[in-house]
Design a protein around this motif. Sequence first.
Motif, short mmCIF file in Angstrom:
data_model
loop_
_atom_site.label_atom_id
_atom_site.label_comp_id
_atom_site.label_asym_id
_atom_site.label_seq_id
_atom_site.Cartn_x
_atom_site.Cartn_y
_atom_site.Cartn_z
N ILE A 330 0.79 -1.10 0.01
CA ILE A 330 -0.08 0.00 -0.07
C ILE A 330 0.92 1.23 -0.15
CG2 ILE A 330 -1.59 1.23 1.39
CD1 ILE A 330 -2.85 -1.38 2.23
N ASP A 331 1.87 1.41 0.88
CA ASP A 331 2.78 2.54 1.07
C ASP A 331 4.40 2.10 1.10
OD1 ASP A 331 4.00 5.04 1.07
OD2 ASP A 331 3.08 5.23 3.16
N PRO A 332 5.11 1.90 0.03
CA PRO A 332 6.14 1.35 0.20
C PRO A 332 7.31 2.46 0.83
CG PRO A 332 5.74 1.78 -2.08
CD PRO A 332 4.47 1.70 -1.47
N LEU A 333 6.80 3.60 0.67
CA LEU A 333 7.63 4.73 1.27
C LEU A 333 7.56 4.90 2.68
CD1 LEU A 333 6.92 7.80 -1.33
CD2 LEU A 333 8.65 6.25 -1.14
N ALA A 334 6.64 4.06 3.35
CA ALA A 334 6.75 3.78 4.87
C ALA A 334 8.09 3.49 5.43
CB ALA A 334 5.72 2.97 5.27
N VAL A 335 8.75 2.96 4.77
CA VAL A 335 10.12 2.76 5.25
C VAL A 335 11.34 3.76 5.48
CG1 VAL A 335 10.13 0.29 3.87
CG2 VAL A 335 11.33 2.43 2.76
N LEU A 336 10.76 4.94 4.89
CA LEU A 336 11.48 6.05 5.33
C LEU A 336 11.38 6.61 6.62
CD1 LEU A 336 10.90 8.01 1.96
CD2 LEU A 336 12.98 6.67 2.55
N ALA A 337 10.36 6.21 7.41
CA ALA A 337 9.91 6.67 8.60
C ALA A 337 10.62 6.02 9.70
CB ALA A 337 8.28 6.69 8.78
N PRO A 338 11.33 6.30 10.65
CA PRO A 338 11.76 5.70 11.86
C PRO A 338 10.38 4.75 12.52
CG PRO A 338 12.61 7.76 12.05
CD PRO A 338 11.49 7.78 10.89
#
Length: 773
Positions: A330-338
């Motif tokens: 759903i949101d692969p950019l979630a890996v950018l968040a601690p």
Amino acid sequence: MASALLLGVLCVQRFPALPPLALAIAMLITGTVLWARGGALRPVGAFVLGLGLAGLHGASSLALRLPESLAGRELQIEGQVLGLPLRAPDSTRFEFRVTAGEGEARVLMGRKLRLGWYTQPPVPAPQVEPGSTWRFRVKLRPPRGLVNPGGFDFERRALEQRLAATGQVLDPPDHAAHSASAGLDALRGRLSAKIHAALAPDRARFVAALALGDTRSLSDHDWTVLRANGLTHLIAISGFHVGLVAGFGALLAQLAYRLLPSLGRRWPRPQGCAAAALMLAAAYTALAGFALPTVRTLLMIAAIAIARLARRPQGLSESLAFALLGVLLIDPLAVLAPGFWLSFLGVAWLVWCLPPDPRAGVMRPFLHAQGVAMIGLLPLTVWFFSQASLPGPLVNLVGIPWISLVVVPLCLLGIAVSPLSDAGASLLWQGAGETMQWLWWLLEEVAAWPAALVWLPEPSLWAVVLALAGAFWLLLPRGVPGKALALLLWLPLLYPRPDVPAEGDVDLLMLDVGQGLSLLVQTRHHSLLYDAGPAIPRGLDLGEAVVVPALRARGLSRLDRLLLSHGDNDHAGGADAVAAAFAPDQVLAAPGWARPGMRACEAGQQWQWDGVHFTVLHPPRYFPYQRNDSSCVLRIDAGGGSVLLAGDIGRHVEARLARLPASQVRADVLLVPHHGSDTSSSLGFLAAVRPSLGLLAVGHDNRFGLPKARVLDRYARYGVSLHDSAGSGAISVRLSAAGRPRVQGLRQAQPRYWRHAGEGGSGYAIAGPEPDR
């Protein structure tokens, strides 16, 4: 499969540029086909799918950013306020979703902005209500941050949150058309107002944070206390609380099935409990304004609940993997968040180390969980925040059950009762505030301990990987031999080898503080900070937000000397924050401006550190304070060359310095005077100094239009290689007897696809043959 997908997504986050759109689409299709076909190539398919999916999401987020052609122009837009606006006496800041625009502003429709609306006293700050719609004129810029060691990466955060632009409202508050509040944010705003009306401010701030995720009333002191106690993850609505509410939902469903056994004939109990847990978790996430940490937890719960509703048998590890797949798809950019890493890795450690044991009771697993979390998450905490709370594990033993099982339920019961009885809600909120205040007294006492919060140097990726391997070794079952050796794997993280210059050499680090200056000078055993950056009116104190974290990232715990060239805000605004954090042994400042406790800098002052010689060249004794022209000019002579730090001096002072003997004024590295203003960098001065390298402290697209083109032409005439902080971020220079000065910009050293690219180290392409000396 989850691990392979995660690896593919992570690889893209290390790219300096995104793959072409056609290639990303091809990888997405190829990965999907390989995954669907099954067999040995399924993990390869998941990896390739992760590459394509992350590439497309990254490109989509970047495409939302404000076109450069619209930057700095007046635009007429209409839209709705998102979240809870942050109000100060003379400003209001808020997020805004554009629904309509005039002319070229139509391209912004559907995009999210972060706006500030400022007034001049005695005009009060605008009353911007959550969920209200407005029509006004704005001036916008694409998201652009400062790039420094240990610094916050705003451009990465903007990508993660799909933020299109930042800017300010131009209309006076009484000239902007608006309509009444509506929607979920309006409800949150009304509930927050009820809480603050029912409680004293010192109680209301925590109740609003825990009930609604409204942290606007928390002060810097509050956050400092929470960090020192390792409890920031429990304040505001966190993912932990969403999971707790989901657990309450499942327990309520269990109770309903026990009281009404006939429910089991209509809907099996496992499915009913999963649905109840998901519904309450979704409601609580909405109450938090769909903050990203809560949304991630909701997705995890949804993945597990859907598997349960589909009657797919799952163990704990399969549930975690399924939740990870759901979040990444759903949101692969979630890996950018601690928070993504702390959530998933924390649960993974617990699942692996603490399998369910009905005979264990309650306290024993809870105590073991604290130990596992401390060991397993410490490497990530140091990686993301460069800090560790020493009393945190012990404080969490009290704080987690007290806040989660006492304070939060009272907050939520107050929310539930408020539509029925204001008096009942007020009573419950008062109970929550009072019980939180009891805990807060303990937290402040712990935070007063000087060693409560330990700051560590910025670690390398390999140091974190080794520490995680050490944590894995330590958490292996009892009886595994050699666990004491695992501590050796922690040494690069906790006791890194500092990269300090050799005897007689010197390091310079010019920080990226926008339109201001802060430059660190390091010898083998000593450090000097030349200026401390600005404290922006109605904005950040960059001394606290940039300079202090950067010095800590370099492993500094103290400063030998702080030199403030002169008293202008862009050079001395952050001095108080730096002095409070590092307690310099001595503070030098321009005579006539120096405050009590500071020593005036005067021409002729000299000292030597580790074979490096320092000399103050200006101002002379009895020189009257004239702001820029009173700047303390510092010369540094090292084995590998010389440096001249010229502050903001103008032509008249430059002419005086140019008359000094060549041995005193010539330098290999020059800090460009006055940020490249036309009042400085005269030809006579450059002819006297003859630098080969110029450091230009300048803010991107600054309102002064610095550096001036004619100034750049003067440096070009002398073949000076210029490196500017706007294009390079923080710039490091090492002067070594072994060779020419080594210079590197952080934007070039750590390129990322979401960052505005630097200009190859020379923001203003100045190169050419050096004139004869």
